[in-house]
Design an enzyme around this catalytic site. Structure first.
Site, PDB file in Angstrom:
ATOM      1  N   ARG A  18     -94.261 -71.816  52.432  1.00  0.00           N
ATOM      2  CA  ARG A  18     -94.392 -71.923  53.886  1.00  0.00           C
ATOM      3  C   ARG A  18     -95.818 -71.565  54.297  1.00  0.00           C
ATOM      4  O   ARG A  18     -96.614 -71.109  53.494  1.00  0.00           O
ATOM      5  CB  ARG A  18     -93.380 -71.030  54.593  1.00  0.00           C
ATOM      6  CG  ARG A  18     -93.555 -69.560  54.303  1.00  0.00           C
ATOM      7  CD  ARG A  18     -92.560 -68.712  55.087  1.00  0.00           C
ATOM      8  NE  ARG A  18     -92.596 -67.325  54.645  1.00  0.00           N
ATOM      9  CZ  ARG A  18     -91.793 -66.376  55.097  1.00  0.00           C
ATOM     10  NH1 ARG A  18     -90.874 -66.651  56.001  1.00  0.00           N
ATOM     11  NH2 ARG A  18     -91.883 -65.139  54.648  1.00  0.00           N
TER      12      ARG A  18
ATOM     13  N   GLU B 128     -94.670 -65.338  62.284  1.00  0.00           N
ATOM     14  CA  GLU B 128     -95.628 -64.397  61.681  1.00  0.00           C
ATOM     15  C   GLU B 128     -96.971 -65.036  61.354  1.00  0.00           C
ATOM     16  O   GLU B 128     -97.329 -65.216  60.175  1.00  0.00           O
ATOM     17  CB  GLU B 128     -95.035 -63.764  60.427  1.00  0.00           C
ATOM     18  CG  GLU B 128     -93.921 -62.805  60.745  1.00  0.00           C
ATOM     19  CD  GLU B 128     -93.375 -62.088  59.516  1.00  0.00           C
ATOM     20  OE1 GLU B 128     -93.769 -62.415  58.385  1.00  0.00           O
ATOM     21  OE2 GLU B 128     -92.536 -61.209  59.702  1.00  0.00           O
TER      22      GLU B 128
ATOM     23  N   GLU C   3     -87.465 -59.077  63.981  1.00  0.00           N
ATOM     24  CA  GLU C   3     -86.734 -59.091  62.713  1.00  0.00           C
ATOM     25  C   GLU C   3     -86.619 -57.636  62.275  1.00  0.00           C
ATOM     26  O   GLU C   3     -87.622 -56.950  62.112  1.00  0.00           O
ATOM     27  CB  GLU C   3     -87.491 -59.900  61.654  1.00  0.00           C
ATOM     28  CG  GLU C   3     -87.592 -61.378  62.001  1.00  0.00           C
ATOM     29  CD  GLU C   3     -88.363 -62.195  60.968  1.00  0.00           C
ATOM     30  OE1 GLU C   3     -88.612 -61.704  59.862  1.00  0.00           O
ATOM     31  OE2 GLU C   3     -88.730 -63.338  61.298  1.00  0.00           O
TER      32      GLU C   3
ATOM     33  N   TRP D 280     -89.195 -58.886  48.818  1.00  0.00           N
ATOM     34  CA  TRP D 280     -90.592 -59.219  48.536  1.00  0.00           C
ATOM     35  C   TRP D 280     -91.476 -58.078  48.068  1.00  0.00           C
ATOM     36  O   TRP D 280     -92.650 -58.278  47.764  1.00  0.00           O
ATOM     37  CB  TRP D 280     -91.225 -59.876  49.762  1.00  0.00           C
ATOM     38  CG  TRP D 280     -90.891 -59.234  51.082  1.00  0.00           C
ATOM     39  CD1 TRP D 280     -89.895 -59.625  51.935  1.00  0.00           C
ATOM     40  CD2 TRP D 280     -91.519 -58.105  51.703  1.00  0.00           C
ATOM     41  NE1 TRP D 280     -89.871 -58.817  53.049  1.00  0.00           N
ATOM     42  CE2 TRP D 280     -90.858 -57.879  52.939  1.00  0.00           C
ATOM     43  CE3 TRP D 280     -92.580 -57.262  51.367  1.00  0.00           C
ATOM     44  CZ2 TRP D 280     -91.224 -56.852  53.811  1.00  0.00           C
ATOM     45  CZ3 TRP D 280     -92.933 -56.243  52.237  1.00  0.00           C
ATOM     46  CH2 TRP D 280     -92.263 -56.050  53.441  1.00  0.00           C
TER      47      TRP D 280
ATOM     48  N   GLU E 192     -85.502 -66.610  49.083  1.00  0.00           N
ATOM     49  CA  GLU E 192     -85.034 -65.321  49.581  1.00  0.00           C
ATOM     50  C   GLU E 192     -83.574 -65.025  49.237  1.00  0.00           C
ATOM     51  O   GLU E 192     -82.906 -64.267  49.943  1.00  0.00           O
ATOM     52  CB  GLU E 192     -85.299 -65.237  51.094  1.00  0.00           C
ATOM     53  CG  GLU E 192     -86.789 -65.170  51.365  1.00  0.00           C
ATOM     54  CD  GLU E 192     -87.188 -65.029  52.824  1.00  0.00           C
ATOM     55  OE1 GLU E 192     -86.320 -65.154  53.706  1.00  0.00           O
ATOM     56  OE2 GLU E 192     -88.381 -64.812  53.060  1.00  0.00           O
TER      57      GLU E 192
ATOM     58  N   MET F 239     -82.364 -63.152  47.100  1.00  0.00           N
ATOM     59  CA  MET F 239     -82.096 -61.743  46.772  1.00  0.00           C
ATOM     60  C   MET F 239     -82.131 -60.851  48.023  1.00  0.00           C
ATOM     61  O   MET F 239     -81.956 -59.644  47.938  1.00  0.00           O
ATOM     62  CB  MET F 239     -83.151 -61.210  45.790  1.00  0.00           C
ATOM     63  CG  MET F 239     -83.279 -61.973  44.499  1.00  0.00           C
ATOM     64  SD  MET F 239     -81.864 -61.794  43.418  1.00  0.00           S
ATOM     65  CE  MET F 239     -82.151 -60.177  42.733  1.00  0.00           C
ATOM     66  N   HIS F 240     -82.427 -61.439  49.185  1.00  0.00           N
ATOM     67  CA  HIS F 240     -82.583 -60.673  50.433  1.00  0.00           C
ATOM     68  C   HIS F 240     -81.227 -60.498  51.103  1.00  0.00           C
ATOM     69  O   HIS F 240     -80.442 -61.434  51.177  1.00  0.00           O
ATOM     70  CB  HIS F 240     -83.528 -61.467  51.344  1.00  0.00           C
ATOM     71  CG  HIS F 240     -84.154 -60.683  52.441  1.00  0.00           C
ATOM     72  ND1 HIS F 240     -83.442 -60.188  53.502  1.00  0.00           N
ATOM     73  CD2 HIS F 240     -85.438 -60.321  52.644  1.00  0.00           C
ATOM     74  CE1 HIS F 240     -84.281 -59.551  54.318  1.00  0.00           C
ATOM     75  NE2 HIS F 240     -85.500 -59.623  53.809  1.00  0.00           N
TER      76      HIS F 240
END
Ligand code: GAL
Length: 663
Positions: free
Chosen positions: A105, A144, A316, A324, A364, A366-367
């Site tokens: 991204r 962001e 967020e 991360w 993501e 694992m988030h």
């Protein structure tokens, strides 16, 4: 507006049938709004000009009919593959001159004209379609800005625009040569077109060149965000526009970036923030499951300060593990509540959890989310369920404190481009002062040094290394009118051109402080020195400055006790007008604490000496006592204290909220 909770969601990542079961569950959890459409460009426009908005129409309608407010995002952080194929020049170039390719991204260049046009197009299409939908309350631009080191691109487009930017700023190339000190190493230019980007040089590029490139890159980013905001405003009247800034991001001027937004938001990931910080290992382990209270609080205060203390949102909020950092421990029981209430105590009007359901695929997976991959509630959700209703009773009053810390991105850039001591940094020096203030139990506002500073009893300027005359005049005025000004190391060392003040640091504040820096000493890890002050000896590390008096009414409060600065002045105080100035150009937590106790006694603000893990934050007459440690902490409070939450025994990782006792 009452305080609210919300969630970020990505309906495009799962089947519609499954997603349609979510709005009811969101509502039942106590959430009030949902942020959607971030990163969804390829699903909204699968082929050039072929839009596929129907799924988003149904999402917005479904949320609305459930009574949830919708916050839409522009999807521009993720230009789709077809767009990059057609216009590869959108891709940014890194400092080494390599193309940063498609496949994650933020693969775009703020100087790409094509990307501005394409962004304007998709933003306008979305704004027209949803701008007046009754469920849509506001917009978030992009995601962001600057994340993954993307503020600066070293592309041909950036070069062309940088040269134009320089010409506009300096008009004559001779003026630029003079400002940058280009007589050094034969760096003089004959025209603006000869100037390159400050990368791929044999050794360090000229710091003034770098500084102007940073200023330019910051302006490009802000211009791009403003372009989106203006389109949204035109087609979506009465809705707010915000942007989600991120932890300690420093590559653009956030004060300027906030100007065109209705309010500021930021993304709070406490455990990842601590793990990626340069905190020492024992601190990282001690706070691994909650993040460090002062790091988080500093960010809240920075973002609240961007628009002079107006309310902000946490757009967020971590609600489980992140993916991360190098290590991603599970947050402690109670951490989600602790983070949420801390945010509100520091002025947040809304907290939005990231994300609703854990992602089943891609980067993501694992988030954590509030829900697990299979849709069952995860720990964060079980926690939110317990306190979601309680937050409605909390005060949404604006915050204003007696102590202000000054923060400036230009000083940050100048500081970090030439640290001179690898273990020092602008944020490190800010944290040094901020940590001591919070340890003493104080609440702190953060402002730009050019802001209106009237009303503050104490102004702390930890690291204003780049200081112009007019900013210095603002500080001078505040002191003459009665404020106490505390200056940290490197204050006023550099002029806005990036060169040093010929009169030596603290430059335009030397006369006010009555001192000039005599020597500075950059210490390596393990190398320490001592200062004798307040009848004690204090160890210093990282950075020392010694001072020469230039006025005869300056009080010397401390002197160096070790070579090479032995017997030179380390700490001074001078009464000026109705106020006073202290110069404290060293890194020493204990001596700063002692110096600040001395200052607070003078200005009549009571201090505490908080035990490890205990922190207080205050908003609207309520005290939020927070326990960031694993053991219970008894609070010493009058019997008739009125608690809104918790009790005088602060549970591990718990928060107690009570009415501020009358003094
Ligand atoms: C944020 C970002 C989100 C997600 C999150 C993971 O920085 O805005 O899109 O990547 O990190 O923690």
């Amino acid at each position: 507006m009452a305080l609210q909770l919300g969630v970020c969601d990505y309906p495009e990542q799962i089947s519609e049938q499954e997603w349609l079961t979510f709005p009811k569950r969101m509502k039942a959890l106590g959430l009030k709004f949902v942020r959607v459409a971030e990163f969804a460009w390829s699903k909204l426009e699968p082929q050039p000009g072929k839009y596929a908005f129907e799924w988003l129409d149904r999402v917005v309608d479904a949320l609305y009919s459930e009574g949830l407010q919708v916050l839409l995002c522009t999807p521009t952080a993720t230009p789709p593959a077809w767009l990059i194929r057609a216009h590869p020049e959108i891709l940014p170039l890194d400092k080494e001159g390599r193309v940063r390719g498609f496949g994650s991204r933020r693969h775009y260049d703020y100087s790409s004209d094509v990307y501005w046009q394409e962004s304007a197009r998709i933003v306008e299409v979305m704004a027209k379609r949803y701008g007046t939908h009754p469920g849509v309350v506001g917009w978030q631009t992009d995601n962001e800005h600057g994340c993954h080191d993307t503020t600066r691109s070293y592309s041909p487009a950036a070069l062309e625009k940088f040269q134009m930017w320089l010409e506009k700023r300096y008009l004559e190339v001779e003026t630029l040569n003079e400002a940058w000190g280009n007589a050094f190493w034969s760096q003089e230019y004959g025209s603006f077109q000869e100037i390159g980007l400050p990368n791929l040089t044999v050794t360090d590029p000229n710091p003034s060149h770098v500084l102007d490139f940073y200023r330019f890159s910051s302006d490009q980013l802000i211009g791009y965000d403003k372009m989106q905001t203006e389109i949204l405003r035109e087609h979506s009247p009465g809705r707010f526009v915000t942007h989600n800034f991120m932890i300690f991001f420093s590559d653009f001027d956030h004060f300027k970036a906030a100007e065109h937004l209705d309010f500021v938001s930021w993304d709070n990931y406490p455990t990842g923030m601590l793990e990626t910080s340069n905190a020492i290992d024992t601190v990282k382990t001690d706070y691994a499951r909650t993040g460090h209270p002062d790091m988080i609080a500093l960010n809240h205060d920075v973002y609240r300060g961007l628009k002079n203390g107006e309310g902000f949102w946490v757009m967020e909020e971590q609600c489980g593990q992140v993916n991360w950092a190098s290590h991603n421990p599970l947050p402690a029981d109670g951490a989600v509540k602790l983070w949420t209430l801390q945010a509100m105590a520091h002025g947040a009007d809304a907290v939005t959890y990231f994300r609703w359901q854990a992602a089943r695929g891609a980067q993501e997976l694992m988030h954590s989310g509030l829900l697990r991959h299979d849709g069952t509630p995860d720990r964060g959700s079980l926690e939110v369920q317990k306190f979601a209703l309680q937050i409605e009773f909390l005060s949404d009053a604006p915050i204003s404190n007696k102590v202000v810390m000054l923060h400036d991105y230009e000083s940050l850039w100048a500081y970090d481009v030439q640290k001179h001591s690898a273990t020092s940094s602008y944020w490190g020096q800010m944290m040094l002062f901020y940590g001591v203030l919070r340890q003493l139990g104080l609440d702190v506002d953060i402002r730009h040094p050019d802001a209106d500073l009237s009303g503050y009893s104490l102004i702390v300027a930890p690291a204003l290394t780049m200081l112009g005359e007019s900013t210095a005049a603002n500080l001078d005025r505040a002191v003459q009118n009665g404020a106490y000004l505390l200056l940290g190391a490197r204050t006023g060392f550099r002029k806005p051109t990036g060169g040093v003040w010929e009169s030596r640091a603290p430059g335009p504040l030397a006369e006010l402080a009555g001192v000039r820096v005599q020597n500075f000493d950059a210490l390596r890890p393990g190398l320490t020195s001592r200062i004798e002050a307040f009848d004690q000896k204090f160890e210093t590390h990282t950075w020392n400055e010694s001072l020469e008096l230039i006025a005869d009414d300056v009080k010397v409060l401390g002197k160096y006790f070790d070579d090479p600065l032995y017997s030179q002045i380390a700490l001074t105080e001078r009464n000026v007008g109705a106020g006073a100035v202290m110069y404290a150009g060293f890194w020493s937590e204990r001596l700063l604490e002692k110096s600040l106790e001395h200052v607070f006694a003078r200005v009549g603000i009571p201090t505490l000496n908080l035990e490890k893990g205990l922190r207080y934050s205050r908003r609207g007459g309520l005290v939020y006592a927070q326990n960031w440690s694993k053991g219970g902490i008894p609070l010493d409070l009058p019997e008739d204290t009125e608690f809104l939450l918790g009790s005088s025994l602060l549970a591990p990782h718990g928060v107690s909220i009570y009415r501020e006792p009358k003094t």
